[in-house]
Write an enzyme that holds these catalytic residues in place. Sequence first.
Site, short mmCIF file in Angstrom:
data_model
loop_
_atom_site.label_atom_id
_atom_site.label_comp_id
_atom_site.label_asym_id
_atom_site.label_seq_id
_atom_site.Cartn_x
_atom_site.Cartn_y
_atom_site.Cartn_z
N ASP A 1 43.85 49.55 36.92
CA ASP A 1 43.97 50.34 38.08
C ASP A 1 44.55 49.74 39.24
O ASP A 1 44.97 48.69 39.27
CB ASP A 1 42.49 51.18 38.52
CG ASP A 1 41.50 49.92 38.82
OD1 ASP A 1 41.89 48.98 39.05
OD2 ASP A 1 40.39 50.24 39.04
N HIS B 1 44.94 56.51 32.61
CA HIS B 1 44.05 56.00 31.39
C HIS B 1 43.61 57.15 30.90
O HIS B 1 43.61 58.26 31.44
CB HIS B 1 43.03 55.04 31.99
CG HIS B 1 43.32 54.20 33.24
ND1 HIS B 1 44.33 53.23 32.93
CD2 HIS B 1 43.06 54.23 34.42
CE1 HIS B 1 44.42 52.27 34.32
NE2 HIS B 1 43.86 53.04 35.11
N GLU C 1 38.68 40.04 35.40
CA GLU C 1 37.79 40.06 36.58
C GLU C 1 36.37 39.54 36.57
O GLU C 1 35.96 38.65 37.47
CB GLU C 1 37.85 41.25 37.25
CG GLU C 1 38.98 41.86 37.59
CD GLU C 1 38.92 43.27 38.27
OE1 GLU C 1 37.96 43.53 39.00
OE2 GLU C 1 39.74 43.92 38.28
N ASP D 1 41.42 44.80 35.88
CA ASP D 1 41.35 46.04 35.56
C ASP D 1 42.37 46.86 35.75
O ASP D 1 43.36 46.70 36.47
CB ASP D 1 40.12 46.70 36.50
CG ASP D 1 38.69 46.03 36.22
OD1 ASP D 1 38.76 45.63 34.94
OD2 ASP D 1 37.59 46.49 36.84
N GLU E 1 43.34 48.77 42.17
CA GLU E 1 42.67 47.69 42.69
C GLU E 1 42.86 46.57 41.77
O GLU E 1 43.14 45.21 42.26
CB GLU E 1 41.18 48.13 42.70
CG GLU E 1 40.42 47.26 43.72
CD GLU E 1 40.68 47.76 45.22
OE1 GLU E 1 40.33 46.97 46.15
OE2 GLU E 1 41.40 49.01 45.41
N TYR F 1 37.86 52.46 29.74
CA TYR F 1 37.83 52.10 31.37
C TYR F 1 37.10 53.62 31.90
O TYR F 1 37.43 54.34 31.59
CB TYR F 1 39.17 51.85 31.79
CG TYR F 1 39.14 51.41 33.14
CD1 TYR F 1 38.26 50.45 33.33
CD2 TYR F 1 39.81 51.78 34.26
CE1 TYR F 1 38.43 49.48 34.80
CE2 TYR F 1 39.93 51.64 35.55
CZ TYR F 1 39.09 50.13 35.86
OH TYR F 1 39.06 49.73 37.01
N ARG G 1 36.88 54.14 35.44
CA ARG G 1 37.79 54.56 36.53
C ARG G 1 38.91 55.34 36.40
O ARG G 1 39.79 54.89 36.08
CB ARG G 1 37.81 53.55 37.57
CG ARG G 1 36.73 52.74 38.22
CD ARG G 1 36.83 51.92 39.06
NE ARG G 1 35.61 51.27 39.51
CZ ARG G 1 35.27 50.32 39.05
NH1 ARG G 1 35.53 49.41 38.18
NH2 ARG G 1 34.05 49.68 39.69
#
Length: 833
Positions: A139, A430, A64, A137, A141, A383, A385
């Site tokens: 997740d 995670h 990203e 990432d 998203e 990570y 989030r």
Amino acid sequence: MVFLKLHFFTKQNQYITIMKKATIPAKDEEITPPKDKKFIPNSRKRKSANKVTAAFGKTLVVVESPAKAKTINKYLGRNYVVEASVGHIKDLSKFKMGIDIENNFEPKYITIRGKADVIKSLKELAKDADQVLIATDPDREGEAIAWHIAQSVKDVNDNIQRVVFNEITKSSILKSITQPRDIDLNMFNSQQARRVMDRIIGFKVSPFLSNALIETTTASLSAGRVQSVAMRMICEREEMIQAFEGIEYWVINADFVSQDKDILAAKLIAFDNTNIKNPEGSKKGDSDDATLLIKSNLEKLHYIRTDEQATDLIARIKKQEFSITDINKTRKARKPSSPFTTSLLQQDASRKLGFSNKKTMAVAQRLYEGVNVGEGDVGLITYMRTDSVRIAPEAIEAARQFIKETYGTDYVPEFPPTYTSKSSNMQDAHEAIRPTTITYTPDSIKQYLDKDELLLYSLIYNRFLASQMTPAILEQTAVNIVSKDPSEHFAFRANGTVIVFNGFLAVYDYQNETDEDSKSKLPKGLEANQPTTLDTIDKVRSATKPPARYNEASLVKELDELGIGRPSTYAQIVSTLLDREYVEIISKAFVPTELGVKTNSVLVDSFPDLINVDFTAKMEGDLDLIADGDMTYLSLMNDFYNPFIKSLDNAESKFKADNKGVKCELCGGDMIIKVSRRGRFLGCSNYPECTNTKSLKDIGKPDGERAEPIVAEGIFCDACGSPMLIREGKYGSFYGCSNYPECKTIKPIATPILCPKCGEGHLVERFSPKTRKKFWGCSAYPKCNNLTNNEPVNEQCPKCGNYYLEIKYKKVAGGYEKYKLCPKCAEKFEITN
């Protein structure tokens, strides 16, 4: 003439050799380019060729952010090409709903402005690559971004797989790169369902909201599935505070002197042979019956009700003799808290560091993506989030070994501690947030981190290390001091806590979170039946208190425990409420504005089944079911949309029946807010039969009347000397001559900020005639041609005293962040609201 031997790897990794004839020019012979071909310097040819064939025979890895790409590229080596998508490449249109509701809620994605070149570059690289690995990432998203990238490049290379990096370290990346998987369509559909639901609510409810409050404000209003529930929580808390009536009571404190002349601070806990029970809550209930019940219960409580009663008790206490009757000691193990989840990190960063949620996530993103610590860029944390408190076994073992070597075996528990999350909808995808390398202590790398990075990294590091240590052992002591006269029976109590073994407190000090009693220390040498002497005594008026207003930490905690929103959305929720001016921050707490209260009232009255905690939490649970493959995208959308559109129809019908809003003076229809490329205006709902329009500034004027322009005090026409009026145009406000149409002179409205170049004119907001983009130029143009693209602010620089600042933007995770910059000394200042 010579023969050159050229070696190549084909796209299929076959090694071939080609012999080619070539002529070497004489030493002084001039090289002439062929006449039928355009001559390109060798350096340019080489650069262009490299761009096209950079991934030839290699693996393309797409991440990203450019910062992450730089770090990962260093670890993977020459057989990989790492490129960044710079976030999302496709999204729903900003100007249309972008959802075909009749066709199974199919979203219509478009390329985000500025991302066409990114997609083109990725396709060129993918075309020549052997394989495409998408490492966005880890997740939902990130899974959605991966899906859009795959859809964009699959026509040129369909060998596409997904990898995830939970931490940006060499060992983790090299391990993850060997464990590719397919894109998880369940996770993608979960993200898509969230995006589509939020878009439908935003596009359907926001216009209704703006029209419903059109006589209150002409500002653009918005509603959101999670945002509006958070605002409701803030408003309802404020209602509780405003309705609260405290119950007065008095507390009596005294200092006693021991035999060793030490001071013993104590509080009265009983008088007249009965223990004190102070009141709680409000004296006013939700109804008259509730208020009567509260009053009845208060009469049964034994407490000091008035100042006169407190004074009388003190007079009686002064006549007594006291002694220590008993000393109770208990030992208690205080366990460390779990490692950070996103919610817990935001709460602690707000409480301990004063960071906003947005700032916390931006700094954490930098720590995750990589910081140069003297040996190249290294991801310092996992990570950020996550809602899990789980830790990888190898990280636990590394921490235990580090604790043993640094603090000793007494600080290492026999078995690693286990933790459970309080989050209502934990995904556990995670690990918890932890340092990637335990030997990177905050002290060892502090010279490589800026102030904010060091503060947040220290918080994360110490919290994780403490979570793997033994509990602290605290000894709590309660000393009871009682009057000798049994007929009076006054009892005081002194509490104290001492740390017998500090355990995890050696690393992560929770002292500021303990109660007042545990902070006090008792003198040594106290024994039962030991006489004491009253030294001083006083009374303190107190009252029950309403619940505290939400701050950033407590709001995030509540949302997390109720299962509303996701870790990645908390910072955005708060930013939206502030940006829309629904709430303001007073003494670090959220207070709803008048606009926020009215907006909440309309939403709750119109959509009681939508704007509530239970519905929002259920939707979060259903999104989890989609991610787990236990529910389909279409079934969730149908479950959501059918009752939603019914509620919207009912709200709009009620609004019309109540005859609210602005009416068209031509046909009697409703005037509703519409949007064109020139901005927002009122248009008749009976269009095209009725084409009547109005400026939003004409609201409240009699039919057919328009708002009168305002006279600009002290501003006169340069051509005829008449007063200038503030008029409205398609590009904003401007000064127009009051003698119009005889005199058509106009001029821009200047700011109070003097031009820094000429010192005579003022900075004026202008628009580019081609792009219509804003800039600020000198009002003395063309005499002075000074201009800037940064919005000037009439605010003195706190550092150097320069008379104005400028608004600038910096790229952060998920978009851009505003800050103020002094153009003279270049000092930066955070914008908190």
